[in-house]
Design an enzyme around this catalytic site. Structure first.
Site, short mmCIF file in Angstrom:
data_model
loop_
_atom_site.label_atom_id
_atom_site.label_comp_id
_atom_site.label_asym_id
_atom_site.label_seq_id
_atom_site.Cartn_x
_atom_site.Cartn_y
_atom_site.Cartn_z
N HIS A 128 70.91 2.35 118.86
CA HIS A 128 70.67 0.93 119.06
C HIS A 128 71.22 0.36 120.38
O HIS A 128 70.93 -0.78 120.72
CB HIS A 128 71.28 0.15 117.90
N TYR A 188 74.04 -13.32 108.33
CA TYR A 188 73.42 -13.06 109.64
C TYR A 188 71.95 -12.74 109.44
O TYR A 188 71.59 -11.95 108.58
CB TYR A 188 74.14 -11.88 110.30
N SER A 193 68.77 -11.63 112.08
CA SER A 193 68.46 -11.29 113.46
C SER A 193 67.23 -12.04 113.96
O SER A 193 66.24 -12.16 113.25
CB SER A 193 68.22 -9.78 113.57
N THR A 226 69.11 -10.85 121.48
CA THR A 226 68.87 -11.43 120.17
C THR A 226 69.79 -12.64 120.02
O THR A 226 70.75 -12.80 120.76
CB THR A 226 69.19 -10.45 119.04
#
Length: 667
Positions: free
Chosen positions: A383, A496, A498, A509
């Site tokens: 990532h 959270y 995204s 993001t």
């Protein structure tokens, strides 16, 4: 996908990653370095876009830095449902002091830094640094997965056929991208005007420095594609203290893993063209037929280790004379993992795609395609180099190409000596390295043994039903998670979601904060005050949640959230080596960043499942998709949470919401 810019708010199925400063074009030239000059035939490309791939890149708008006052107001609004009155008063005072004091200075410094780096975004370098400096293993902590839907033609789900077609389509995608022929990523609000041949023929002649404005005039939003060049030939290299990204665009070979062995063979010829698909099929068949027993010390386990530990072991590997073999691993186009498992169900498939058995993975590759014995396939990706938007685009293109234009068919055969083309990589291991692999395996097994995955399919309705009811499908899903967690644990916790900011140059993001005073009030009305509110009142509360969630989503997609702004200012403060302002040492700041519910959504005809591990030990990793007529949820947890009870609570919450929207009494 949700929000103003559709696909933007969904695809990062983990904590969003950073790419950092880009010192070169995201689209290499017509051909990667080291390739020949013979023109490629049309069959080498997925398509030939009229508009060059990076036509809009130069004119993309820059990611805005929010006003400090707006950031603090939104921060306090997000804190309100998480704190009692006394805690909130303390946090409110710290926020006010920050806004008028240290925060003002940090904000002004951030604005100045941003003005001096107009080639990128203010979040890019610090976000990139955060990821590469993290010392936790990428396994579970960062790498997510997305699995492919099965091929509608059953015979093409044979492991060898499917793997061969995946490789061919991936190479064709890479070549289309590098030749500048991949259609730019654009979100069309009015496709009848902007997604037409006439407009494309017109916009291609608009200078790239102005092209974005031309698209904007017809309600189209080109997206940042600067991450795409890291898709291929790229690997995260472990270094002590901070990793680095390595890319070798001259390399022409594929890395294949099976039973812990690593193999390499060329899939691009010296002229830069795709090797004959029948030969790729033959080479993969040769690997699948290799009867060599699994290695005693599979090196794949090392890539799931603590990054400093892995960095030290990599240095030992180099010192032992394994440099050439490691270069073959690092420079490969991507990694293909051929697993011997047969998938029992979706849960088994999720575990396989998310972590597998450890021996047959190289978690540091930019992405790996996993194909199981029964033809299930998926992508696991590292990532740090970029976000899910680029990977999802690739996956969509691969699935379309594999299913509509397969290059390999059942029964294919080629008269080729694969033993001369395929080489199995060998490594010299010292006793210290063998011990390192043994410990890495133990750590891997300990980590994955703690992970539980559960899934839910809610079949009473989906996107179409909710839109007809006048509410946001994503808002309803997020409300169900809030309601479900309250039902199970009696709490509202940091959450959270995204949201991509790819509408801006080098956008990363932003965080949507779904836990709000509105969702808390609504959840309590359903869970703790059942029978105290009429259906009309409850519908009003759902509508209020939907309206507020839509506002949060639009703000995040337009770079007007608060999380990245606060993060960037904290990054500046840390760089000064001074004590952090009180806002950042407030327990409430730590708590809101301890995301017990980490969520991400995506819907795609190519994707069957998506998932990721929790981001905190007592958290839940919630991947979900809202389809036209059903809602799917895929959740991962550690022992601190019960995934099955949570999913039952979410199912009950969704049923209650649908009952109210349909005018039925709560059960």
């Amino acid at each position: 996908m949700v929000g103003l810019l559709g696909a933007l708010c969904a695809a990062s199925a983990r904590k969003p990653a950073g790419l950092g400063h880009l010192t070169r074009s995201a689209a290499p030239g017509l051909r990667a370095r080291g390739y020949g000059t013979r023109p490629a035939p049309t069959s080498e490309y997925l398509h030939r876009s009229v508009v060059p791939s990076m036509h809009y890149q130069k004119s993309l708008p820059r990611l805005p830095i929010p006003k400090l006052e707006d950031t603090m107001r939104k921060y306090l609004a997000a804190q309100r449902p998480l704190l009692d009155d006394e805690q909130f008063r303390t946090t409110e005072k710290l926020a006010q002091d920050f806004q008028s004091g240290a925060g003002r200075q940090l904000h002004d410094e951030l604005v100045a830094v941003d003005k001096n780096n107009k080639h990128t975004s203010y979040i890019s370098a610090p976000w990139f640094d955060m990821y590469l400096s993290a010392r936790d293993p990428v396994l579970l902590n960062f790498n997510p997965f997305m699995s492919f839907n099965r091929d509608p033609k059953p015979e093409y789900n044979d492991q060898l056929v499917r793997a061969s077609n995946a490789v061919c389509s991936a190479v064709r995608f890479m070549k289309t991208l590098r030749a500048g022929l991949l259609a730019p990523e654009v979100f069309h609000l009015d496709p009848a005007k902007s997604d037409t041949d006439a407009f494309k023929r017109l916009i291609r002649w608009v200078p790239s420095s102005l092209a974005w404005y031309g698209a904007y005039m017809v309600n189209a939003y080109p997206l940042d594609m600067s991450q795409y060049f890291r898709l291929f030939n790229a690997t995260r290299i472990p270094r002590r203290g901070r990793d680095e990204l390595f890319t070798d665009e001259a390399a022409r070979h594929l890395l294949v893993m099976r039973k812990g062995h690593m193999y390499a063979f060329d899939v691009v010829d010296r002229d830069g063209n795709l090797v004959d698909p029948a030969e790729i099929h033959a080479h993969l068949g040769y690997i699948l037929a290799d009867a060599a027993p699994p290695p005693d010390f599979p090196l794949g386990f090392l890539t799931g280790e603590n990054r400093d530990v892995w960095a030290g072991l990599r240095d030992e590997l180099l010192a032992a004379g394994n440099g050439e073999a490691l270069r073959a691993v690092d420079g490969a186009l991507f990694c293909l993992c051929l697993d011997d498992d047969v998938m029992r169900d979706h849960i088994h498939a999720s575990h396989t795609m998310l972590h597998g058995d450890g021996r047959n993975r190289w978690y540091d590759k930019s992405f790996s395609v996993v194909v199981t014995k029964d033809g299930e396939a998926g992508v696991n990706f590292e990532h740090s180099w970029g976000d899910g938007v680029a990977v999802l685009r690739m996956q969509n293109e691969l699935y379309k190409d594999m299913t509509e234009q397969p290059r390999v068919h059942p029964g294919a055969a080629a008269a080729v000596d694969s033993s001369a083309a395929v080489r199995r990589l060998s490594f010299a291991l010292s006793p210290g390295l063998e011990e390192g692999v043994r410990r890495a395996r133990e750590n891997f097994e300990s980590a994955v043994s703690k992970l539980t995955i559960g899934a839910l399919e809610f079949r009473r309705g989906g996107k179409e039903h909710l839109k007809k009811s006048g509410v946001s499908p994503d808002a309803v899903a997020q409300l169900a998670f809030q309601m479900g967690f309250l039902r199970q644990y009696g709490q509202t916790v940091a959450t959270y979601e995204s949201c991509s900011t790819a509408a801006f140059k080098h956008g990363r993001t932003e965080t949507i904060r779904p836990a709000s005073v509105h969702t808390k009030r609504c959840s309590h009305a359903f869970v703790r005050e059942a029978g105290q509110h009429g259906a009309e009142q409850l519908r009003g509360m759902i509508a209020e949640c939907s309206k507020y969630h839509g506002q949060l989503t639009r703000e995040a997609a337009m770079g007007q959230g608060f999380d990245r702004h606060l993060f960037a200012m904290r990054y500046l403060a840390n760089g000064k080596g001074q004590a952090l302002p009180g806002l950042y040492t407030d327990p409430a700041y730590a708590a809101i960043n301890h995301n017990v519910l980490s969520t991400s959504t995506l819907s795609s005809p190519a994707v069957a499942l998506g998932g990721f591990a929790p981001v905190v030990p007592d958290g839940l990793g919630v991947g979900y998709a809202i389809h036209d007529d059903w809602i799917g949820v895929n959740v991962a947890t550690y022992p601190a949470r019960n995934v099955h009870d949570f999913l039952q609570c979410v199912d009950k919450s969704l049923a209650d919401i649908f009952d109210v929207l349909e005018g039925k009494p709560l059960r």
